[in-house]
Write an enzyme that holds these catalytic residues in place. Structure first.
Site, PDB file in Angstrom:
ATOM      1  N   CYS A  88       0.825  -1.210   0.000  1.00  0.00           N
ATOM      2  CA  CYS A  88       0.000   0.000   0.000  1.00  0.00           C
ATOM      3  C   CYS A  88       0.866   1.271   0.000  1.00  0.00           C
ATOM      4  CB  CYS A  88      -0.972  -0.076   1.168  1.00  0.00           C
ATOM      5  SG  CYS A  88      -2.479   0.809   0.823  1.00  0.00           S
ATOM      6  N   HIS A 207      -3.252  -5.012   2.023  1.00  0.00           N
ATOM      7  CA  HIS A 207      -2.526  -5.194   3.292  1.00  0.00           C
ATOM      8  C   HIS A 207      -2.518  -6.657   3.749  1.00  0.00           C
ATOM      9  CE1 HIS A 207      -2.030  -0.991   4.837  1.00  0.00           C
ATOM     10  NE2 HIS A 207      -3.013  -0.750   3.993  1.00  0.00           N
ATOM     11  N   GLU A 209      -0.604  -8.044   5.753  1.00  0.00           N
ATOM     12  CA  GLU A 209      -0.193  -8.142   7.165  1.00  0.00           C
ATOM     13  C   GLU A 209      -1.378  -7.997   8.131  1.00  0.00           C
ATOM     14  OE1 GLU A 209       0.113  -5.619   5.246  1.00  0.00           O
ATOM     15  OE2 GLU A 209      -0.277  -3.779   6.355  1.00  0.00           O
TER      16      GLU A 209
HETATM   17  N1  GLN Z   1      -3.590   6.494   1.117  1.00  0.00           N
HETATM   18  C1  GLN Z   1      -2.291   6.141   1.607  1.00  0.00           C
HETATM   19  C2  GLN Z   1      -1.220   6.977   0.929  1.00  0.00           C
HETATM   20  O1  GLN Z   1      -1.460   7.674   0.026  1.00  0.00           O
HETATM   21  C3  GLN Z   1      -1.989   4.676   1.434  1.00  0.00           C
HETATM   22  C4  GLN Z   1      -2.982   3.866   2.210  1.00  0.00           C
HETATM   23  C5  GLN Z   1      -2.452   2.669   2.886  1.00  0.00           C
HETATM   24  O2  GLN Z   1      -1.254   2.423   2.988  1.00  0.00           O
HETATM   25  N2  GLN Z   1      -3.370   1.923   3.450  1.00  0.00           N
HETATM   26  O3  GLN Z   1      -0.100   6.911   1.308  1.00  0.00           O
END
Ligand code: GLN
Length: 228
Positions: A88, A207, A209
């Protein structure tokens, strides 16, 4: 023995630590987690890296005082074959490093492209990454740190880890710009590619994890053993 460097800037870092501990039990591999908070702590003895999810802007800010991100990027340039897992926000940091640096992924990524926080969702994704199987270790038997994080309950199918479905947890997630992807897709949600592998750099927009399914973490440890 695998020494994993875990970026402790912000976000789901403790959950990654727990998932790594579970995966190492499943593979019966000795694990050392090196918690990285400053650039000084990044050394050549790390076998692989984890860049957790969270908020990439907050991570960039948190990195400023101790120069962690530049040190991680230099490490990746110095040891290009060593595995890296970015989830992410971690995937964002791989695809869009600091101004002057090239992406570590042959793909572009768009932040918050599924919408706002309330548009976060869970859905099965189809994975095509080959991951090593492991002994059954249920989340409940994994030692927890002081945060006592509890992984999200996952469905039966996912817990058995036999099929290609993986419980995708998308939290204000980014999206890969599909037409820009020039490396190997390893996870998809419907028609959309949500996980890619470029060399040994694995980037997921969800995610793993936060679930009790440790296949991606087993992949990381296994690849580390192969490449070192
Ligand atoms: N929206 C977050 C960002 O731009 C990423 C979201 C996440 O890691 N769950 O960094």
């Amino acid at each position: 023995m695998v020494r994993v460097g875990l970026a402790m800037l912000q976000g789901a870092r403790h959950e990654h630590a727990e998932a790594l501990r579970a995966a190492s039990k499943q593979l019966d591999v000795h694990l050392e987690i090196v918690e990285l908070r400053s650039g000084m702590e990044v050394d050549e003895h790390l076998d692989c890296l984890v860049l957790p999810g969270g908020e990439s802007t907050a991570m960039r800010k948190a990195s400023q005082s101790e120069s962690l991100l530049p040190a991680l990027y230099s490490w990746m340039e110095e040891f290009p074959g060593r595995p890296v897992l970015g989830t992410c926000a971690g995937a964002i940091l791989l695809a869009s490093p600091e101004d002057s640096k090239d992406s570590f992924l042959r793909a572009e990524i768009s932040r918050n492209a599924w919408g706002r926080q309330r548009d976060s969702f869970e859905a099965d994704v189809v994975i095509t990454l080959e991951t090593p199987s492991g002994m059954k270790v249920l989340p409940d038997s994994v030692s927890r740190d002081k945060f006592n994080h509890q992984p999200l309950p996952v469905g039966e199918a996912s817990l058995t880890e036999h099929d290609s479905l993986f419980p995708g947890v998308f939290i204000r997630a980014p999206r890969f710009i599909q037409s820009s992807i020039e490396c190997t897709p390893v996870a998809s949600f419907g028609e959309e590619i949500v996980g890619i592998l470029d060399g040994n750099c694995l980037a997921l927009t969800f995610h793993p994890e936060l679930t009790g399914d440790y296949r991606f973490h087993r992949w990381l440890l296994h690849q580390s053993l192969l490449t070192n």
